[in-house]
Design a protein around this motif. Structure first.
Motif, PDB file in Angstrom:
ATOM      1  N   ASN A  52       3.675  -4.261  -1.927  1.00 42.84           N
ATOM      2  CA  ASN A  52       2.896  -3.245  -2.610  1.00 42.84           C
ATOM      3  C   ASN A  52       3.131  -1.912  -1.900  1.00 42.84           C
ATOM      4  OD1 ASN A  52       0.961  -1.730  -3.848  1.00 42.84           O
ATOM      5  ND2 ASN A  52      -0.793  -2.883  -3.068  1.00 42.84           N
ATOM      6  N   ALA A  64      -3.316   1.320   1.807  1.00 39.76           N
ATOM      7  CA  ALA A  64      -4.592   0.579   1.775  1.00 39.76           C
ATOM      8  C   ALA A  64      -5.771   1.535   1.664  1.00 39.76           C
ATOM      9  CB  ALA A  64      -4.716  -0.283   3.035  1.00 39.76           C
ATOM     10  N   VAL A 110      -6.582   3.107  -2.362  1.00 41.96           N
ATOM     11  CA  VAL A 110      -7.116   2.297  -3.467  1.00 41.96           C
ATOM     12  C   VAL A 110      -8.621   2.083  -3.307  1.00 41.96           C
ATOM     13  CG1 VAL A 110      -4.928   1.107  -3.844  1.00 41.96           C
ATOM     14  CG2 VAL A 110      -6.585   0.146  -2.246  1.00 41.96           C
ATOM     15  N   GLU A 122      -9.953  -2.956  -5.477  1.00 43.78           N
ATOM     16  CA  GLU A 122      -8.514  -3.151  -5.598  1.00 43.78           C
ATOM     17  C   GLU A 122      -7.939  -3.701  -4.286  1.00 43.78           C
ATOM     18  OE1 GLU A 122      -6.202  -3.656  -7.421  1.00 43.78           O
ATOM     19  OE2 GLU A 122      -4.430  -3.216  -6.229  1.00 43.78           O
ATOM     20  N   ARG A 123      -8.479  -3.161  -3.192  1.00 43.39           N
ATOM     21  CA  ARG A 123      -8.013  -3.617  -1.873  1.00 43.39           C
ATOM     22  C   ARG A 123      -8.300  -5.111  -1.704  1.00 43.39           C
ATOM     23  NH1 ARG A 123      -9.673   0.761   1.357  1.00 43.39           N
ATOM     24  NH2 ARG A 123     -11.677  -0.236   1.691  1.00 43.39           N
ATOM     25  N   ARG A 181      -8.828  -7.277  -4.058  1.00 47.43           N
ATOM     26  CA  ARG A 181      -8.040  -8.055  -5.019  1.00 47.43           C
ATOM     27  C   ARG A 181      -6.632  -8.318  -4.454  1.00 47.43           C
ATOM     28  NH1 ARG A 181      -4.462  -8.198  -8.419  1.00 47.43           N
ATOM     29  NH2 ARG A 181      -3.714  -6.107  -7.956  1.00 47.43           N
ATOM     30  N   GLN A 182      -6.066  -7.280  -3.884  1.00 42.61           N
ATOM     31  CA  GLN A 182      -4.711  -7.404  -3.314  1.00 42.61           C
ATOM     32  C   GLN A 182      -4.695  -8.418  -2.158  1.00 42.61           C
ATOM     33  OE1 GLN A 182      -0.979  -7.142  -3.179  1.00 42.61           O
ATOM     34  NE2 GLN A 182      -1.854  -5.575  -4.499  1.00 42.61           N
ATOM     35  N   TYR A 183      -5.666  -8.313  -1.250  1.00 39.54           N
ATOM     36  CA  TYR A 183      -5.717  -9.250  -0.120  1.00 39.54           C
ATOM     37  C   TYR A 183      -5.974 -10.677  -0.608  1.00 39.54           C
ATOM     38  CZ  TYR A 183      -5.767  -5.402   3.321  1.00 39.54           C
ATOM     39  OH  TYR A 183      -5.440  -4.314   4.089  1.00 39.54           O
ATOM     40  N   PHE A 226      -5.173 -11.960  -3.460  1.00 41.96           N
ATOM     41  CA  PHE A 226      -3.949 -12.436  -4.112  1.00 41.96           C
ATOM     42  C   PHE A 226      -2.995 -12.999  -3.059  1.00 41.96           C
ATOM     43  CE2 PHE A 226       0.467 -10.854  -4.963  1.00 41.96           C
ATOM     44  CZ  PHE A 226       0.852 -11.849  -5.859  1.00 41.96           C
ATOM     45  N   ARG A 227      -2.807 -12.267  -1.972  1.00 42.75           N
ATOM     46  CA  ARG A 227      -1.886 -12.699  -0.904  1.00 42.75           C
ATOM     47  C   ARG A 227      -2.440 -13.923  -0.173  1.00 42.75           C
ATOM     48  NH1 ARG A 227       2.719  -9.057  -0.989  1.00 42.75           N
ATOM     49  NH2 ARG A 227       1.938  -7.439  -2.355  1.00 42.75           N
ATOM     50  N   SER A 239       0.861  -6.572   1.722  1.00 49.72           N
ATOM     51  CA  SER A 239      -0.297  -6.157   0.915  1.00 49.72           C
ATOM     52  C   SER A 239      -0.313  -4.655   0.654  1.00 49.72           C
ATOM     53  CB  SER A 239      -1.607  -6.540   1.610  1.00 49.72           C
ATOM     54  OG  SER A 239      -1.659  -7.904   1.891  1.00 49.72           O
ATOM     55  N   PHE A 240      -0.064  -3.876   1.715  1.00 47.65           N
ATOM     56  CA  PHE A 240      -0.052  -2.415   1.586  1.00 47.65           C
ATOM     57  C   PHE A 240       1.042  -1.829   2.473  1.00 47.65           C
ATOM     58  CE2 PHE A 240      -4.389  -3.584   0.408  1.00 47.65           C
ATOM     59  CZ  PHE A 240      -4.486  -2.958  -0.827  1.00 47.65           C
TER      60      PHE A 240
END
Ligand code: FAD
Ligand code: NAP
Length: 531
Positions: A251, A255, A258, A262-263, A265-267, A269-270, A281-282
């Motif tokens: 991504n 970090a 966002v 969103e932060r 959600r990204q973490y 997901f990973r 992640s970022f």
């Protein structure tokens, strides 16, 4: 091997680096002999047989790509292969390419001296043999010298002790025993959940907690594997564009740019995906402390969710910089601390003082144990090379040259040590990458360099001191632009008392490094002298 023998090249080590180096040199018509201290091939995977040992780079990528038929025919059974399977693979490679006939096992190289008059290396083994070779290639590994802390009283301990990197081949049965594990790095994190199931009581002595993300290991479905193999070259190519040589989605956002949702959600997901892709992640996690803190806090919250005792959860929660020590990946590590037979001993402020006849002494208390497991890591990157008495021009010792920290050109050669190559040496991306492609890139570059030197009829090729100095400045500059040097990791030698604090690997990224190496070769090996 009784008498002195002469080869174009002596290769020290029969791990993945030494095996491929031998294969490559043979193909080019060089005579080569591999000397290996162990009694088999595989290096890391020959020695590290502790319970739970497995790779943290996915099997489909943690494998050779130099032979398409090899990568097409080999079938991995799990997303992350276990040590026995990786060792089986190394043995398969040795047999498939008929490598064993040029490997001398149970042979430890004690010294390598450059003979200036004869322009060759004289290599002595601990067993008393001597070999000469025009080239000496160190395929000795970055993580191959076990670090056993110098603990008072260990000799008098009545039980048995083990280091994860020297695990007995017959395995160890901890049933009914009280066991003390010292260390909470990657090796400990893999082995603790399994040892806890066997031992009657497990004491975990933790000096520094680590960031850990779930591996999500699983059997590797045949159809998925076939789909990857249908475009293996594509996967390998995409991986080579990544800074660490491992393919996963990155991504590019900060970090801090966002929203909190969103932060998260990204973490999440990973976290659900598992493995080292959490690092993607970022974009600014490893260069901006504020961004870095968001990842740290996410993982600390996960630890609090899993570990039922709040005090233990707090002790297990790292406060250090996220991702600047090797990120650990686990299977049920934190859950293990909910077991009634597992005790976490914080030895950060009250260190392990020594070993008594019946147990481990820490913070003025005796912890009764029948067996001790040192999961205390390695004298990384330089330890193994420094243990060999390597002498270059004018009898100069490598250990002395490196007394303030390692100095190399590209992590491949050292000024004043002609025709001596180091595969994945300090100053190369090595341990910050998927090691297999890094090994292959070094092996191929070294073989080409040897050909270049030979075709010009010159005896030696060597790094110039100016090129080495400039490379060291660059290695330091790129490291300083990141948060990495701030962490007390083995990358800076912080785990070994008295080791000079130098950030040893090259952090400029695999693609940039490969491009530099290729350009140097294309321009006629700039920074190297033919003598
Ligand atoms: P090694 O495998 O270390 O082999 C070096 C060999 O040299 C050894 O067999 C040693 O006996 C021999 N040797 C050393 N000194 C001498 C001497 N003086 N005389 C004779 N022989 C000598 N990397 C990844 O990219 N992904 C992973 O998932 C991963 N997992 C790892 C897990 C563990 C437990 C460890 C310890 C490391 C892991 N690594 C991983 C790093 C791993 O070391 C490399 O991936 C790779 O296996 C290194 O291969 P090598 O041939 O360079 O060195
Ligand atoms: P490590 O990461 O260096 O961890 C060693 C541990 O021992 C640390 O927790 C360290 O604490 C502790 N320690 C050392 N000396 C101590 C002492 N005197 N008292 C108390 N604690 C002490 O070693 P490792 O776990 O063997 O891993 C080394 C590297 O090998 C990894 O970083 C990775 O690159 C590779 N590896 C990979 C995998 C994988 O998942 N595939 C598995 C194993 C290893 P401090 O942190 O305080 O120093």
């Amino acid at each position: 091997m009784q008498h002195s023998e002469n080869f174009d090249a002596v290769i020290v080590g029969a791990g993945f680096a030494g095996l491929y180096m031998l294969h490559r040199l043979r193909k080019l018509g060089f005579s080569a002999r591999v000397l290996e201290a162990g009694s088999g091939v595989g290096g890391t995977w020959f020695w590290n047989r502790y319970p739970g040992a497995r790779c943290d780079v996915e099997s489909m990528e943690y494998s050779y790509q130099f032979s398409d038929s090899l990568q097409q025919e080999w079938e991995w059974s799990e997303r992350y292969a276990g040590q026995p399977e990786i060792l089986h693979y190394a043995n398969h490679v040795a047999d498939r390419f008929d490598l064993r006939r040029d490997i001398e096992f149970d042979t430890r190289v004690a010294a390598a001296t450059f003979d200036e008059a004869a322009a060759c290396w004289r290599i002595k083994t601990a067993e008393g043999a001597e070999l000469t070779a025009r080239y000496c290639i160190m395929a000795t590994g970055c993580l191959s010298s076990a670090n056993v802390p110098d603990l008072k009283g260990l000799d008098a301990f009545r039980g048995r002790w083990y280091h994860t990197g020297h695990w007995p081949h017959e395995g160890v049965d901890f049933s009914g025993l009280s066991v003390g594990v010292i260390g909470t790095g990657s090796s400990a994190i893999q082995s603790i959940p399994i040892m806890a199931e066997q031992a009657e009581q497990l004491y975990v002595f933790q000096r520094t907690p680590n960031y850990v993300v779930p591996a999500r290991n699983a059997p590797l479905d045949h159809d998925i594997q076939q789909a990857i193999k249908a475009d293996y070259a594509g996967l390998r190519q995409r991986a080579k564009q990544m800074r660490n040589g491992i393919q996963y989605p990155v991504n590019e956002a900060s970090a801090l740019e966002v929203t909190e949702d969103e932060r998260r959600r990204q973490y999440e997901f990973r976290w659900a995906r598992g493995g080292l892709s959490f690092l993607g992640s970022f974009a600014d996690l490893l260069i901006n402390k504020e961004a870095n803190d968001t990842a740290g806090e996410f993982i600390r919250a996960k630890i609090r969710d899993v570990v039922s005792d709040p005090a233990a959860a707090a002790t297990l929660s790292p406060q250090s910089i996220f991702g600047c020590k090797r990120l650990c990946i686990d299977t049920h590590y934190f859950e293990t601390f909910n077991r009634p037979n597992v005790s976490l001993i914080d030895v950060n402020r009250a260190p392990v003082e020594g070993v008594a006849r019946d147990g481990i002494m820490a913070g003025g208390k005796l912890y009764p144990v029948d067996a001790i497991v040192f999961a205390t890591g390695f004298d990384a990157m330089t330890g193994t090379l420094r243990r060999i008495d390597i002498r270059g021009r004018g009898g100069r010792r490598l250990a002395e040259k490196w007394s303030e920290g390692p100095r190399t050109y590209l992590g491949l050669m050292v000024a004043d040590f002609p025709n001596l190559f180091t595969i994945t040496g300090p100053g190369s991306p090595s341990v910050l990458t998927n090691m297999l492609p890094s090994i292959e890139q070094h092996v191929e570059w070294i073989a080409d360099c040897m050909l270049f030197s030979q075709e010009r009829g010159r005896g030696c090729i060597e790094a110039t001191p100016e090129a080495e100095d400039a490379w060291m400045v660059h290695v330091d500059e790129v490291a300083s632009a990141t948060l990495f040097p701030l962490a007390n990791s083995w990358y800076v030698g912080a785990n070994i008392p008295g080791k000079p604090r130098v950030f040893m690997p090259y952090i400029g990224g695999f693609p940039r490094y490969v491009e530099t190496c290729n350009q140097i070769a294309a321009e006629g090996y700039t920074g190297f002298a033919l003598t």
